[in-house]
Enzyme design. Sequence first.
Site, PDB file in Angstrom:
ATOM      1  N   ASP A  16       0.853  -1.188   0.000  1.00  0.00           N
ATOM      2  CA  ASP A  16       0.000   0.000   0.000  1.00  0.00           C
ATOM      3  C   ASP A  16       0.888   1.237   0.000  1.00  0.00           C
ATOM      4  O   ASP A  16       2.086   1.161   0.280  1.00  0.00           O
ATOM      5  CB  ASP A  16      -0.888  -0.016   1.260  1.00  0.00           C
ATOM      6  CG  ASP A  16      -1.762   1.218   1.373  1.00  0.00           C
ATOM      7  OD1 ASP A  16      -2.365   1.607   0.358  1.00  0.00           O
ATOM      8  OD2 ASP A  16      -1.837   1.804   2.462  1.00  0.00           O
ATOM      9  N   SER A  17       0.267   2.381  -0.255  1.00  0.00           N
ATOM     10  CA  SER A  17       1.000   3.645  -0.215  1.00  0.00           C
ATOM     11  C   SER A  17       1.427   4.007   1.217  1.00  0.00           C
ATOM     12  O   SER A  17       2.309   4.827   1.405  1.00  0.00           O
ATOM     13  CB  SER A  17       0.107   4.752  -0.766  1.00  0.00           C
ATOM     14  OG  SER A  17      -1.121   4.777  -0.053  1.00  0.00           O
ATOM     15  N   CYS A  79      -3.760  -1.037  -2.104  1.00  0.00           N
ATOM     16  CA  CYS A  79      -4.036   0.383  -2.322  1.00  0.00           C
ATOM     17  C   CYS A  79      -4.924   0.556  -3.552  1.00  0.00           C
ATOM     18  O   CYS A  79      -4.541   0.146  -4.658  1.00  0.00           O
ATOM     19  CB  CYS A  79      -2.707   1.107  -2.515  1.00  0.00           C
ATOM     20  SG  CYS A  79      -2.864   2.845  -2.889  1.00  0.00           S
ATOM     21  N   GLU A 158      -6.896   9.257   9.473  1.00  0.00           N
ATOM     22  CA  GLU A 158      -5.577   9.224  10.112  1.00  0.00           C
ATOM     23  C   GLU A 158      -5.578  10.044  11.399  1.00  0.00           C
ATOM     24  O   GLU A 158      -4.818   9.763  12.325  1.00  0.00           O
ATOM     25  CB  GLU A 158      -4.506   9.699   9.130  1.00  0.00           C
ATOM     26  CG  GLU A 158      -4.462   8.758   7.941  1.00  0.00           C
ATOM     27  CD  GLU A 158      -3.118   8.576   7.307  1.00  0.00           C
ATOM     28  OE1 GLU A 158      -2.207   9.358   7.577  1.00  0.00           O
ATOM     29  OE2 GLU A 158      -2.998   7.617   6.513  1.00  0.00           O
ATOM     30  N   CYS A 190     -11.227   2.803  -1.062  1.00  0.00           N
ATOM     31  CA  CYS A 190      -9.983   3.351  -0.507  1.00  0.00           C
ATOM     32  C   CYS A 190      -9.670   2.581   0.762  1.00  0.00           C
ATOM     33  O   CYS A 190     -10.591   2.222   1.518  1.00  0.00           O
ATOM     34  CB  CYS A 190     -10.161   4.840  -0.194  1.00  0.00           C
ATOM     35  SG  CYS A 190      -8.761   5.571   0.668  1.00  0.00           S
ATOM     36  N   HIS A 192      -8.668   3.427   3.531  1.00  0.00           N
ATOM     37  CA  HIS A 192      -9.031   4.041   4.806  1.00  0.00           C
ATOM     38  C   HIS A 192     -10.526   3.960   5.125  1.00  0.00           C
ATOM     39  O   HIS A 192     -10.920   4.117   6.274  1.00  0.00           O
ATOM     40  CB  HIS A 192      -8.625   5.519   4.796  1.00  0.00           C
ATOM     41  CG  HIS A 192      -7.149   5.743   4.881  1.00  0.00           C
ATOM     42  ND1 HIS A 192      -6.258   5.148   4.011  1.00  0.00           N
ATOM     43  CD2 HIS A 192      -6.403   6.492   5.728  1.00  0.00           C
ATOM     44  CE1 HIS A 192      -5.035   5.539   4.322  1.00  0.00           C
ATOM     45  NE2 HIS A 192      -5.097   6.352   5.356  1.00  0.00           N
TER      46      HIS A 192
HETATM   47  N1  DGL Z   1      -4.064   3.806   0.001  1.00  0.00           N
HETATM   48  C1  DGL Z   1      -4.764   4.863  -0.710  1.00  0.00           C
HETATM   49  C2  DGL Z   1      -5.962   4.252  -1.431  1.00  0.00           C
HETATM   50  O1  DGL Z   1      -6.476   3.199  -1.089  1.00  0.00           O
HETATM   51  C3  DGL Z   1      -5.193   5.971   0.223  1.00  0.00           C
HETATM   52  C4  DGL Z   1      -4.034   6.789   0.758  1.00  0.00           C
HETATM   53  C5  DGL Z   1      -3.271   7.515  -0.320  1.00  0.00           C
HETATM   54  O2  DGL Z   1      -3.801   8.483  -0.925  1.00  0.00           O
HETATM   55  O3  DGL Z   1      -2.148   7.128  -0.590  1.00  0.00           O
HETATM   56  O4  DGL Z   1      -6.426   4.829  -2.389  1.00  0.00           O
END
Ligand code: DGL
Length: 271
Positions: A16-17, A79, A158, A190, A192
Amino acid sequence: MNVPASGDERPIGVFDSGIGGLTVVRALMERLPLESIVYFGDTARVPYGVKSVATIEHFTAQITDFLLERGVKMLVIACNTMAAVAAHVVTARAGGIPAIDVIEAGARAAVAGSRGRIGIIGTPTTVNSNAYAIRIHELNPGLRVYSMACPLFVPLVEEGWLDHPVTRLTAQEYLRPVLAEEVDSLVLGCTHYPLLKPLLRDVVGPSLRLIDSASTTAELAAQTLQDAGLAASGATPARYRYIVTDVPLRFQTIGERFLGRSLGEIERVDW
Ligand code: DGL
């Protein structure tokens, strides 16, 4: 005589990012308790959701190679943003190792239960890519898809504002146009957003289907391992490794909120 079960004990590589992908790890741990996992979170360069496609492709290639060098048996793009614009980069480098992603899983689940109108929420890059709508239309061209970028949700989650008036107001504002289209399903596109599920449930009401990309991905992972004959046997206990590119302030607290359990040791790589 009991013949020992044979299985593939190599880990699954999940990436993931940042730390949001731990929602997918959590779902994988619940669905596949015998599987070891190496998680990679690019915490030094998060967020990806507002970056250009070329940059995300470049970062994705780096992470894919890193995990392949660690001998993973399957790759899971946790991600949504990477899945939306750089899944082809992963497949091209994976050399036959199965690579699955949150968008494929979410799109399949959305199509499977929709009566005709699907809402998608995600980061600006995910929504602009149209990746969910494209995949949904490949699966069923007759469905209508309505998308909405919700950039404020990532920082709100977050911050831990999972049940906060500001988050509620933001959700009402973002979702108004989607709800006006009378969607029957809403894809939480997403990493989150699964944490906002209780609040979103309140905002959208009881009848709309909320599709959580974390649990749908765990289901797809289970099916893929089974089909490819790659499932672990349980001969050795599952092991979990967490590798990140930075350990920012409050990392432990936020990470544990996503994972729903203690994180243990976190390794940092210097890129
Ligand atoms: N992990 C990203 C997503 O699922 C969210 C966080 C980011 O913008 O890097 O799109």
